[in-house]
Design an enzyme around this catalytic site. Structure first.
Site, PDB file in Angstrom:
ATOM      1  N   GLY A 497       0.832  -1.208   0.000  1.00  0.00           N
ATOM      2  CA  GLY A 497       0.000   0.000   0.000  1.00  0.00           C
ATOM      3  C   GLY A 497       0.853   1.240   0.000  1.00  0.00           C
ATOM      4  N   GLY A 499       0.965   5.402   1.323  1.00  0.00           N
ATOM      5  CA  GLY A 499       0.385   6.466   2.129  1.00  0.00           C
ATOM      6  C   GLY A 499       1.033   7.780   1.760  1.00  0.00           C
ATOM      7  N   ILE A 503       5.708   4.107   1.295  1.00  0.00           N
ATOM      8  CA  ILE A 503       5.161   2.907   0.687  1.00  0.00           C
ATOM      9  C   ILE A 503       5.387   1.737   1.630  1.00  0.00           C
ATOM     10  CG2 ILE A 503       5.285   1.400  -1.344  1.00  0.00           C
ATOM     11  CD1 ILE A 503       6.524   3.809  -2.827  1.00  0.00           C
ATOM     12  N   ASP A 618      -5.852  10.272  12.821  1.00  0.00           N
ATOM     13  CA  ASP A 618      -6.083   9.825  11.452  1.00  0.00           C
ATOM     14  C   ASP A 618      -6.779   8.469  11.442  1.00  0.00           C
ATOM     15  OD1 ASP A 618      -6.068  10.156   8.740  1.00  0.00           O
ATOM     16  OD2 ASP A 618      -4.003   9.532   8.434  1.00  0.00           O
TER      17      ASP A 618
END
Ligand SMILES: *[C@@H]1O[C@H](CO)[C@@H](O)[C@H](O)[C@H]1NC(C)=O
Ligand SMILES: *[C@@H]1O[C@H](CO)[C@@H](O)[C@H](O)[C@H]1NC(C)=O
Ligand SMILES: *[C@@H]1O[C@H](CO)[C@@H](O)[C@H](O)[C@H]1NC(C)=O
Ligand SMILES: *[C@@H]1O[C@H](CO)[C@@H](O)[C@H](O)[C@H]1NC(C)=O
Ligand SMILES: *[C@@H]1O[C@H](CO)[C@@H](O)[C@H](O)[C@H]1NC(C)=O
Ligand SMILES: *[C@@H]1O[C@H](CO)[C@@H](O)[C@H](O)[C@H]1NC(C)=O
Ligand SMILES: *[C@@H]1O[C@H](CO)[C@@H](O)[C@H](O)[C@H]1NC(C)=O
Ligand SMILES: *[C@@H]1O[C@H](CO)[C@@H](O)[C@H](O)[C@H]1NC(C)=O
Ligand SMILES: *[C@@H]1O[C@H](CO)[C@@H](O)[C@H](O)[C@H]1NC(C)=O
Ligand SMILES: *[C@@H]1O[C@H](CO)[C@@H](O)[C@H](O)[C@H]1NC(C)=O
Length: 780
Positions: A497, A499, A503, A618
């Site tokens: 993934g 962000g 990575i 977050d």
């Protein structure tokens, strides 16, 4: 008796259209605007049917012969109803309320009732075909009133209403406890202790509260043993009715209606307290109760105003606030005002030795965490907001000192003349002290950071000689060399993934046969990356919880910054919910609830169970990872804020992800743990509905999840939120939606704490009716 007939005549005159009828037969129906709005009892004294509310109509039982609408029972599941609603005693013998769109609310859903009867006792009864077996009766399901002949059984309760014209559940409850004690408790969301009880708590599980036709109110152990008589003997009078009601203000009152008198208005024969402000927490947070015009009225403390003027029991919030009391601001003055003779629910975080009120004020002014102080004889208890259960009484010697922010000192908006004006000079001095304290703290942190870093580099040097890395489980995060991580990830081959900051790659540690996730922070973001690296190290390195991902190791070599996490096989919550992994079906309702509870556990740990509170900042589905057992773990602490020991809020630049960020971020207001509660609310909606926040492929009315959830809730159509073939209990879903709506309140202080969210998710605490999240226009 003559007068009684006279009374009946009056009623018959007033209700010429709706004729008194004894038995309600299958197929009968009522409409709030039709010719028949209710079914009357034989004498016409009581009626079952529609009556008007502030908003729309309600279905219930009321005393028909009295000019003021006197409600004794309400179908609270069906509130409020529109003009188009229909109450039906169906041909299958069910009792339902139908709104326009064909949705039904069942008041009695089992069916099989042959006929119904509104009785002169005020009891509405459904009978089977023999006419002897009672299938359902309103006397078994009291709302806020007990009538003569009705009893409150062990474990049963009465809930007060929001107001005389809104019969939704209000803030007080009366419980006939199974220990034999009859108790009045305050508001459900701010749980608190009882404010009235009968002190009969050693009488076991069979005690009942009874009211007889002469107004005799008593507690019975069994048919012959009286435990306590609340009214001595009752008031035997002819043609009278008595009703016991838990009033809106939280006082239990016995009303008497003299039917022989032209004015049949109720008079109070007995009450649990003569003090109309005795209902604990009646005015919500930051507000207090005063008796005005013989009624309990709410007021806000100085510098605060009602969250909703029309519903003053929701409490008060600040009219004006500052971003941080440490930041110099020429426009703002901070003062202390006082309110004398006040008691409040104590939640002090520090006791200051201040022998005088003036010194207590200064102590609070000099402390950024302090919003108010309770000053009792030579003790000064510093408090944060909200102030709960404030009680003003002549006999209380203590005073509450409240910090008030005003936009201009010179204009002399001086709330009380005892208030202490803070001179600009003094304010500056406080700030200088504050700033230097912070700098000092930062310095200490930096120094210890360097020492820690050194130690880690040393540890890493030792490991460096040996590329066959061994994971030491359960111990602090380990240092890895870049070469080792390159080997583990097979040259950063498989990407998991991406962000904002880097990575994530999949890796495998051969020696311990374990998959790991390696996050490589972007080099070009050197400064921010460094900050994120440090934050994540600090935050996650010191946490250890089932619902938080574990940091196993790290690497900091030259400009490279890498973090090693446990690998979660099922990807992120976003993958699971939004169907990014095509092969897997969406999780079922029970699994989803478990996920919500897991996430709540994780956040609760960060907020309340860590050494220092941590705001994650977050929380979103992309940052929640799923393990192979369907367990959810919170990850990605790069944004997190570590709060000081007694710091409750912080100011920073906008962080987090749009859509999940609390409104206070946008307004540049201080951010507290309640920002995470907001994000959790949105994630909860994602989980309930299995969809994204914004989905433009849907019709406009459904595109924005938060609004759509609220609309569905308002329209009593929550089942629209889940797939039509899902096996979801409407009540349970509604509870979940209500929790979410509390979490996404614009006003942070209205949002529940994570602990309260937990209790509500578990069903330990009943979820009260949430206000409209966005109906309050921000005052800042
Ligand atoms: C109501 O119906 C039951 C059963 O049909 C009957 O026994 C009873 O007499 C009826 N009551 C009245 C007041 O009509
Ligand atoms: C109203 O009630 C009366 C008497 O019970 C009945 O005859 C009439 O049909 C009802 N009207 C409607 C519209 O249901
Ligand atoms: C009875 O109650 C009604 C409605 O609240 C009020 O208008 C009226 O003045 C009352 N009558 C008396 C005698 O108190
Ligand atoms: C009631 O019904 C009418 C027509 O059947 C419709 O126009 C109106 O929108 C409905 N009102 C509500 C509140 O559903
Ligand atoms: C309560 O009632 C139950 C069932 O009637 C009975 O077995 C029990 O002994 C009673 N307890 C007390 C303390 O009266
Ligand atoms: C009722 O309770 C009292 C006290 O517990 C007991 O002495 C008495 O025998 C009970 N009576 C009946 C009928 O159960
Ligand atoms: C309560 O009232 C009942 C019935 O009037 C009486 O027998 C009993 O003695 C009373 N108990 C007390 C404690 O006053
Ligand atoms: C009727 O009620 C009014 C007000 O509640 C009271 O002043 C008056 O004395 C009553 N009359 C009788 C005959 O009881
Ligand atoms: C004081 O208040 C008045 C209105 O109440 C306002 O016009 C004026 O600008 C204010 N003065 C200062 C210095 O803020
Ligand atoms: C408060 O101010 C009023 C007028 O502004 C004055 O009459 C009163 O004496 C003052 N009270 C105290 C305690 O200073």
């Amino acid at each position: 008796m003559a007068s009684f007939f006279a009374f009946v005549t009056i009623i018959s005159l007033a209700f010429t259209i709706a004729k008194a009828q004894s038995n309600v037969t299958r197929g009968s129906s009522l409409n709030p605007t039709g010719p028949n709005t209710s079914w009357l009892s034989p004498s016409g004294l009581y009626a079952f049917g529609f009556y008007p509310q502030t908003h729309g109509y309600a279905v219930g039982i009321f005393i028909a012969g009295i000019s003021e609408t006197t409600v004794v029972w309400t179908a609270r599941d069906a509130l409020p109803l529109s003009d188009n609603a229909t109450l039906r005693f169906t041909s299958e013998g069910r009792l339902t309320v139908e709104q326009t769109q064909g949705q039904q609310i069942n008041l009695f859903d089992t069916g099989g009732a042959s006929f119904a009867s509104m009785q002169d006792s005020g009891n509405f009864v459904l009978y089977d075909s023999t006419g002897r077996t009672i299938l359902w009766q309103s006397f078994d399901n009291p709302t806020e009133t007990l009538l003569a002949g009705q009893r409150l059984l062990p474990g049963q309760n009465l809930f007060s209403s929001v107001s005389e014209t809104d019969q939704s559940i209000g803030v007080f409850q009366l419980i006939m406890q199974t220990d034999g004690n009859l108790v009045l408790y305050p508001s459900m969301i701010f749980q608190g202790s009882a404010y009235w009880y009968t002190e009969t708590f050693k009488n076991g599980p069979n005690v009942t509260l009874n009211l007889d036709s002469s107004g005799f109110l008593y507690l019975l152990q069994n048919s012959s043993f009286y435990i306590k008589n609340l009214t001595e003997r009752g008031y035997p009078t002819k043609d009278a009715i008595y009703r016991l009601k838990l009033d809106v203000d939280g006082i239990l009152r016995l009303y008497h209606h003299d039917l022989s008198n032209k004015s049949k208005n109720g008079t109070v024969k007995w009450e649990s307290s003569t003090n109309k402000c005795a209902g604990k927490g009646f005015c919500g947070v930051n507000g207090y109760c005063v008796v005005m015009n013989d009624a309990a009225t709410c007021q806000c403390i100085t510098g605060f105003e009602f969250v909703d003027v029309k519903r003053q029991t929701l409490g008060c919030w600040r009219t004006y606030t500052v971003e941080s009391c440490k930041i110099p601001d020429a426009e703002t003055a901070i003062q202390m005002t006082n309110l004398n003779n006040v008691r409040l629910d104590e939640a002090t975080y520090a006791i200051s030795k201040a022998p005088t009120q003036k010194e207590c004020s200064s102590a609070c002014l000099n402390d950024c965490n302090c919003e108010a102080a309770l000053f009792t004889e030579q003790q000064c208890r510093l408090q944060r907001l909200p102030l709960r259960y404030m009680e003003v009484s002549e006999s209380v010697p203590s005073a509450v000192l409240i910090k008030v922010y005003t936009s201009s000192v010179r204009n002399g908006s001086n709330p009380t003349n005892q208030s202490i004006q803070v001179k600009k000079m003094r304010q500056k001095r406080i700030m200088v002290i504050g700033v230097s304290l912070i700098s000092f703290a930062v310095l200490i942190l930096l120094i210890s950071g360097v020492i820690m870093y050194r130690a880690q580099v040393w540890a890493y040097k030792k490991i460096n000689d040996n590329l066959g890395v061994q994971l030491l489980e359960g111990i602090r995060p380990q240092a890895f060399s870049y070469a080792a991580l390159e080997k583990i990830t097979d040259g950063f081959k498989e990407e998991l993934g991406r962000g904002t900051f880097g990575i994530v790659y999949k890796g495998f540690i051969e020696s311990s046969m374990r998959h790991v996730a390696v996050k490589k922070l972007k080099e070009e973001l050197a400064q921010e990356g460094e900050r994120e690296f440090q934050t994540e190290m600090q935050v996650i390195g010191r946490t250890h919880h089932r619902n938080l991902t574990r940091l196993l190791g790290y690497c900091c070599e030259g400009s490279e910054r890498l973090l090693v996490f446990e690998y979660m096989t099922q990807g992120s919550l976003a993958d699971v919910l939004f169907g990014l992994k095509e092969s897997k079906p969406k999780p079922c309702w029970m699994e989803r609830i478990r996920m919500a509870v897991d996430i709540a556990h994780g956040i609760l740990y960060l907020h309340e169970e860590c050494e220092n509170p941590i705001i994650h900042c977050d929380i979103k589905p992309q940052n929640i990872l799923m393990d192979e057992h369907g367990g959810a773990k919170i990850s990605d602490f790069g944004m997190a804020k570590l709060l000081g020991h007694d710091q409750t809020r912080t100011t920073t630049l906008l962080r987090g992800t749009r859509g999940y960020i609390a409104p206070e971020w946008h307004k540049r207001q201080p951010v507290t743990v309640k920002a995470d509660v907001y994000s959790f609310g949105i994630v909860l909606f994602n989980i309930l509905c299995c969809r994204r926040n914004v989905d433009n492929s849907l019709p406009d009315s459904e595109a924005i999840l938060e609004d759509w959830v609220h609309d569905c809730y308002e329209a009593d159509e929550v089942l629209k939120l889940v797939d039509y073939d899902e096996d979801v209990e409407k009540k349970r879903l509604e509870e979940m939606v209500k929790i979410g709506l509390w979490c996404v309140q614009e006003e942070p202080s209205l949002r529940p704490s994570m602990k309260m969210v937990m209790l509500m998710l578990e069903g330990t605490v009943k979820v009260p009716e949430p206000p409209n999240p966005t109906s309050f226009i921000s005052v800042v």
